[in-house]
Write an enzyme that holds these catalytic residues in place. Sequence first.
Site, PDB file in Angstrom:
ATOM      1  CD  GLU A  87      -2.126  -1.373   2.963  1.00 59.85           C
ATOM      2  OE1 GLU A  87      -2.091  -0.154   3.561  1.00 59.85           O
ATOM      3  OE2 GLU A  87      -2.660  -2.276   3.240  1.00 59.85           O
ATOM      4  CB  CYS A 107       6.762  -6.248   8.448  1.00 63.35           C
ATOM      5  SG  CYS A 107       8.000  -5.613   9.943  1.00 63.35           S
ATOM      6  CB  CYS A 111       4.829  -4.771  16.128  1.00 61.31           C
ATOM      7  SG  CYS A 111       6.530  -4.433  15.897  1.00 61.31           S
ATOM      8  CB  CYS A 331       0.751   0.207   9.498  1.00 63.42           C
ATOM      9  SG  CYS A 331       2.179  -0.692   8.975  1.00 63.42           S
TER      10      CYS A 331
HETATM   11  N1  SAH Z   1       8.312  -0.622  10.586  1.00 64.78           N
HETATM   12  C1  SAH Z   1       8.324   1.031  10.888  1.00 64.78           C
HETATM   13  C2  SAH Z   1       7.678   1.610   9.956  1.00 64.78           C
HETATM   14  C3  SAH Z   1       6.231   1.083   9.543  1.00 64.78           C
HETATM   15  S1  SAH Z   1       4.853   0.907  10.882  1.00 64.78           S
HETATM   16  C4  SAH Z   1       8.046   1.231  12.289  1.00 64.78           C
HETATM   17  O1  SAH Z   1       7.663   0.181  12.977  1.00 64.78           O
HETATM   18  O2  SAH Z   1       8.089   2.192  12.444  1.00 64.78           O
HETATM   19  C5  SAH Z   1       4.681   2.805  10.796  1.00 64.78           C
HETATM   20  C6  SAH Z   1       4.101   3.128  12.192  1.00 64.78           C
HETATM   21  O3  SAH Z   1       2.692   2.539  12.375  1.00 64.78           O
HETATM   22  C7  SAH Z   1       4.938   2.790  13.438  1.00 64.78           C
HETATM   23  O4  SAH Z   1       5.123   3.698  14.309  1.00 64.78           O
HETATM   24  C8  SAH Z   1       3.952   1.680  13.840  1.00 64.78           C
HETATM   25  O5  SAH Z   1       4.149   1.271  15.520  1.00 64.78           O
HETATM   26  C9  SAH Z   1       2.459   2.407  13.880  1.00 64.78           C
HETATM   27  N2  SAH Z   1       1.379   1.271  13.786  1.00 64.78           N
HETATM   28  C10 SAH Z   1       1.465  -0.131  13.416  1.00 64.78           C
HETATM   29  N3  SAH Z   1       0.306  -0.559  13.694  1.00 64.78           N
HETATM   30  C11 SAH Z   1      -0.491   0.345  14.189  1.00 64.78           C
HETATM   31  C12 SAH Z   1      -1.761   0.348  14.691  1.00 64.78           C
HETATM   32  N4  SAH Z   1      -2.613  -0.688  14.532  1.00 64.78           N
HETATM   33  N5  SAH Z   1      -2.373   1.349  15.124  1.00 64.78           N
HETATM   34  C13 SAH Z   1      -1.591   2.659  15.041  1.00 64.78           C
HETATM   35  N6  SAH Z   1      -0.297   2.868  14.680  1.00 64.78           N
HETATM   36  C14 SAH Z   1       0.182   1.517  14.431  1.00 64.78           C
HETATM   37 FE1  SF4 Z   2       6.892  -4.205  11.202  1.00 67.32          FE
HETATM   38 FE2  SF4 Z   2       4.320  -3.294  11.804  1.00 67.32          FE
HETATM   39 FE3  SF4 Z   2       6.402  -3.811  13.798  1.00 67.32          FE
HETATM   40 FE4  SF4 Z   2       6.525  -1.637  11.802  1.00 67.32          FE
HETATM   41  S1  SF4 Z   2       5.209  -1.922  13.484  1.00 67.32           S
HETATM   42  S2  SF4 Z   2       8.237  -3.157  12.524  1.00 67.32           S
HETATM   43  S3  SF4 Z   2       5.657  -2.692  10.095  1.00 67.32           S
HETATM   44  S4  SF4 Z   2       5.427  -5.210  12.577  1.00 67.32           S
END
Ligand code: SAH
Ligand code: SF4
Length: 346
Positions: A87, A107, A111, A331
Site C-alpha cells: 500500500e 514485515c 509487533c 499500516c
Molecule cells: N516498521 C516501521 C515503519 C512502518 S510502521 C516502524 O515500525 O516504525 C509505521 C507506524 O505505524 C509505526 O509507528 C507503527 O508502530 C505504527 N502502527 C502499526 N500498527 C498500528 C496500529 N494498529 N495503530 C496505530 N499505529 C500503528
Molecule cells: Fe513491522 Fe508493523 Fe512492527 Fe513496523 S509496526 S516493525 S511494520 S510489525
Amino acid sequence: MITRYGATRDELQNLLTTEPRYRIDQVWTGLYSELSTPEEMTALPKTLRAHLTDLLPNSLLLVEQIVSDDDTTIKFLWELDGGSRIETVLMLYPDRATVCVSTQAGCAMGCGFCATGQAGFTRHLTAGEIVEQIVRAAQHAKGMGRRVSNVVYMGMGEPLANEEPVWESIVRIHDDLGLSARHLTVSTVGIVPGINRLASRPLPVNLAVSLHAANDSLRDALVPINRRYPIKALMEACSNFLESKNRRLTFEWALISEVNDKPSDAIELAQLCRSFRVPAHVNLIPLNPTPGYSVKGSSRNHVQAFCDQLVSMGANATVRRNRGTDIAAACGQLAAGQPVQITRSK
Ligand code: SAH
Ligand code: SF4
C-alpha cells in the site's frame, strides 16, 4: 528486470545506445521532473515513445484506489511482481502533500498490534518499487493541482531491515525528484545499527522511532525486537543520531487502552527523554483496531490527558489525527485483506 523507476541513468543510456545523449536527458527529465509516462513525452519521436513503454515497464499494478470521505486521503493498493500486495497513502494537507510508502511486502518484526506484523514477511521491495510508489502518488496529486512535498517511510515493512534499497530510493527522491532531505522521514521499530548508519549517511533525513513503551518489560511485549536492541541501546543510538548535524527525531507512540496510556507511562517517557538528553518530539496516535489484536485504542480523553502530562513535564508532544481511518489507512490494513468500510471507490 529493468523497470521504469528502477533503471539508473547509466542503465537507461545502455538501453538506448543508438540515441543521442540529449535524448537520455529528455527521458530522465520526463520521468522525474515532469512525472510523465513515455506516451506523454511528446518531445520524443513516436517510435521511441512506444519503444520506451516496452523497455521500461511499471513495476506496480494498481489493484484498488480508495478515497476518504473528505477527499484528502487517497490510498493505493498495488500488486508487485510475484503477486504480493503493498500500500501507499497520499495525504493532502493545506500546506503540504505527504506520501507514505511501503518498504517490504509484510514485515518480520512481529509487533502484535500491527496488521503488517500479523501478516508476516513476504519480500523486500526494490529501490525502483519504492520510488515508483512516490511517482504514481505524485502523478495523482498533480492531477489535483498539487505537488508532493514530503515522504514518510511509514507504510508496510521495516525500512532499516531493507537498508540499501531504502537508501537508494532516498537518494533518487532527493537528487531526481528534487525533494529536500528535511522533508523525508524514515520510521523504524528501533534497529540500532541501522540508526547509527543512517546518522552517518550524507543526507540529513528525519528519523521517527516507534517507541510505544519506556521500559523494557512492556516494550519487549509490544515490540519483540526490543529484546535484541533494548531501550538503553536505542536511546544511545537516538542521541548519536541527534548529534550528527541538522537531524530531527520524533518518537511514535500508539496509545493502547490500559496498556501504555496511563499518567505513569507519560511520566516514565518524559523522564527517559530527559535522562538520555534526547529532546524528541512525541507523536501520539490512538491505536487503530486490527483483527489480530484484541486491545483497543485509547479514548480521546486519555490521549489528551497523556499529551498534557508530557507537555507539563517539558516534553514536546502532539496528538496526531488518525488520517483515513474510514479507508483503513493504518499500516498494512488493506493489503492484509481486512474487511474495510469503503466509503467511496474510484
Ligand atoms: N516498521 C516501521 C515503519 C512502518 S510502521 C516502524 O515500525 O516504525 C509505521 C507506524 O505505524 C509505526 O509507528 C507503527 O508502530 C505504527 N502502527 C502499526 N500498527 C498500528 C496500529 N494498529 N495503530 C496505530 N499505529 C500503528
Ligand atoms: Fe513491522 Fe508493523 Fe512492527 Fe513496523 S509496526 S516493525 S511494520 S510489525
